[in-house]
Design a protein around this motif. Structure first.
Motif, PDB file in Angstrom:
ATOM      1  N   ALA A 278     -29.831  12.970   6.760  1.00 32.86           N
ATOM      2  CA  ALA A 278     -30.427  13.191   5.535  1.00 32.86           C
ATOM      3  C   ALA A 278     -30.595  14.747   4.949  1.00 32.86           C
ATOM      4  CB  ALA A 278     -32.089  12.636   5.893  1.00 32.86           C
ATOM      5  N   PRO A 279     -30.288  14.944   3.901  1.00 31.59           N
ATOM      6  CA  PRO A 279     -30.315  16.339   3.559  1.00 31.59           C
ATOM      7  C   PRO A 279     -31.514  16.887   3.949  1.00 31.59           C
ATOM      8  CG  PRO A 279     -29.184  14.806   1.997  1.00 31.59           C
ATOM      9  CD  PRO A 279     -29.743  13.850   2.983  1.00 31.59           C
ATOM     10  N   ASP A 280     -32.608  16.309   3.481  1.00 32.40           N
ATOM     11  CA  ASP A 280     -33.845  16.970   3.551  1.00 32.40           C
ATOM     12  C   ASP A 280     -34.647  16.507   4.907  1.00 32.40           C
ATOM     13  OD1 ASP A 280     -34.459  14.466   2.927  1.00 32.40           O
ATOM     14  OD2 ASP A 280     -35.586  14.566   1.428  1.00 32.40           O
ATOM     15  N   GLY A 281     -33.859  16.063   5.933  1.00 30.62           N
ATOM     16  CA  GLY A 281     -34.346  15.577   6.981  1.00 30.62           C
ATOM     17  C   GLY A 281     -35.576  14.453   6.957  1.00 30.62           C
ATOM     18  N   ASP A 282     -35.595  13.694   5.838  1.00 26.20           N
ATOM     19  CA  ASP A 282     -36.677  12.634   5.622  1.00 26.20           C
ATOM     20  C   ASP A 282     -36.391  11.632   6.937  1.00 26.20           C
ATOM     21  OD1 ASP A 282     -38.753  10.911   4.215  1.00 26.20           O
ATOM     22  OD2 ASP A 282     -36.964   9.652   4.276  1.00 26.20           O
ATOM     23  N   PRO A 283     -37.326  11.451   7.714  1.00 31.55           N
ATOM     24  CA  PRO A 283     -37.020  10.408   8.953  1.00 31.55           C
ATOM     25  C   PRO A 283     -36.748   8.927   8.414  1.00 31.55           C
ATOM     26  CG  PRO A 283     -39.515  11.282   9.012  1.00 31.55           C
ATOM     27  CD  PRO A 283     -38.610  11.926   7.699  1.00 31.55           C
ATOM     28  N   THR A 284     -37.155   8.575   7.106  1.00 30.35           N
ATOM     29  CA  THR A 284     -36.749   7.032   6.897  1.00 30.35           C
ATOM     30  C   THR A 284     -35.459   7.186   6.312  1.00 30.35           C
ATOM     31  OG1 THR A 284     -39.007   6.847   6.153  1.00 30.35           O
ATOM     32  CG2 THR A 284     -37.554   5.258   5.343  1.00 30.35           C
ATOM     33  N   THR A 285     -35.024   8.178   5.632  1.00 28.92           N
ATOM     34  CA  THR A 285     -33.545   8.013   5.449  1.00 28.92           C
ATOM     35  C   THR A 285     -32.659   8.299   6.521  1.00 28.92           C
ATOM     36  OG1 THR A 285     -34.282   9.461   3.306  1.00 28.92           O
ATOM     37  CG2 THR A 285     -31.955   9.243   3.952  1.00 28.92           C
TER      38      THR A 285
END
Ligand code: TXA
Ligand code: MG
Length: 363
Positions: free
Chosen positions: A311-318
């Motif tokens: 995930a480019p921004d580190g979002d856990p759901t992605t």
């Protein structure tokens, strides 16, 4: 069995009817859920379930989740004492359909092969319209493990199933890429207990907010094998050995330190010296947690033949949604070795790290 594997559109009523008819005849069918694709059979039909085990090369000691279309059906398959536990009603109302599996003491209608001889059965109402339509059309509870060969990466797209089980399964219903991307969270509520058996697509914190603290059954716990037999068995192994570099070396001087031995907390996974650098002629893959992680890896090591960013921004759901897809892509890239970065263990990050640790142990 050698069969032609067809991918059928899951939103087509005639495809659902064809798939349901196959399941009623005792033939396993692959279908989408919101977590991963499953390989389904009529849960009341021991022979059909035996075919599912055979088709996946799954060991018989690992029980299978039974999928229902309606939470109101729980009392048909679980004993009264457990089905009427108010915590079951509470979790069902809040999280079903969804990525939560409840383990309750079973009724006799569920044959022992489904539960690997345990006196409990795992029940789940999946949140995918194709899965629900299929279960309704079969008019039976559908026993389904993830639709991957035993020990390999779980499928999150119809093509993953078609590739991994080519010639072994005749019908793969296509429901698009799985929204959640990691398997359901498995919670034991049998006999008044409340224990987390597998972290998954519903954060354990969300369950605890409804029914209070869950017991954690670690892999090393004496009860782990009897309560959660699948735990030792699931490996999520990609084709090339995967090293989870945890903790990931960071900060100033990373370029000088990348050759150090790196040891994780539990000591089970240690990257070899030089883990981040490709040997001459070696095809090295990178599974990066986020964009900054990728940049750090490119600065510290390589060259990498393939780079996947979860995930480019580190979002856990992605991160969770992309994990198995990224592993399948790395799997198909003819790599000699994969290095993976740890992700933050918050929310779905726990399920992701659970899968990455098992993938690393399998290598
Ligand atoms: O999201 C999911 O759960 C997916 C989709 C297809 O629903 N299914 C899935 O199935 O991940 P599988 O077979 O790959 O994993 C099922 C897990 C295993 O770890 C198994 O040991 C555990 O659930 N399980 C099943 N029945 C159980 C039982 N009676 N007691 C304890 N654990 C059980
Ligand atoms: Mg599985």
């Amino acid at each position: 069995m050698t069969a032609v594997t067809r991918i059928l559109p899951g939103d087509d009523a005639s495809a659902i009817a064809e798939a349901a008819a196959a399941i009623r005849r005792g033939e396993p069918v692959a279908f989408p859920t919101e977590t991963v694709y499953g390989l389904g059979a009529d849960a009341r039909d021991a022979e059909a379930v035996a075919r599912v085990f055979a088709l996946k090369d799954r060991p018989r000691f690992d029980p299978i989740i039974v999928h229902l279309a309606d939470p109101a059906d729980v009392p048909l398959y679980a004993v009264d004492a457990d089905a009427s536990d108010p915590r079951v009603a509470r979790l069902a109302a809040r999280f079903w359909p969804g990525p939560l599996t409840l383990v309750l003491r079973k009724r006799d209608v569920i044959p022992g092969i489904v539960t690997a001889g345990l006196d409990t059965v795992a029940l789940r109402v999946p949140a995918h319209p194709v899965a629900l339509a299929l279960i309704r059309a079969v008019e039976a509870p559908v026993a389904a493990p993830s639709a991957n060969p035993f020990g390999r990466v779980s499928p999150t797209r119809a093509e993953h199933v078609a590739r991994q089980l080519a010639g072994r399964v005749r019908i793969v219903l296509d429901g698009g890429p799985c929204r959640v991307g990691v398997e359901s969270t498995v919670v034991l509520l049998a006999g008044g207990r409340a224990a987390l058996l597998r972290p998954g697509g519903l954060p354990a914190e969300a369950v605890e907010a409804e029914i209070g603290q869950l017991e954690r059954i670690g892999d090393e716990a004496p009860e782990a094998t009897s309560l959660a037999p699948g735990r030792q068995a699931s490996h999520y192994a990609p084709g090339a050995p995967l090293a989870l570099v945890d903790p990931w070396p960071s900060g100033p001087g990373v370029a000088d330190r990348h050759g150090d031995a790196v040891r994780s907390d539990d000591g089970a996974l240690s990257a070899l010296p030089g883990a981040l650098s490709a040997l001459p002629g070696e095809r090295l893959g990178l599974l990066a947690a986020d964009d900054p992680g990728r940049d750090a890896a490119l600065a510290a090591g390589g060259p990498f033949a393939v780079v996947e960013v979860l995930a480019p921004d580190g979002d856990p759901t992605t991160t969770a949604a992309r994990l198995f897809d990224a592993l399948h892509r790395l799997d198909g890239a003819g790599l000699d070795r994969i290095v993976a970065q740890p992700v933050a263990e918050v929310g779905l990050g726990r399920a992701v790290m659970d899968r990455l640790r098992r993938a690393a142990r399998a290598g």
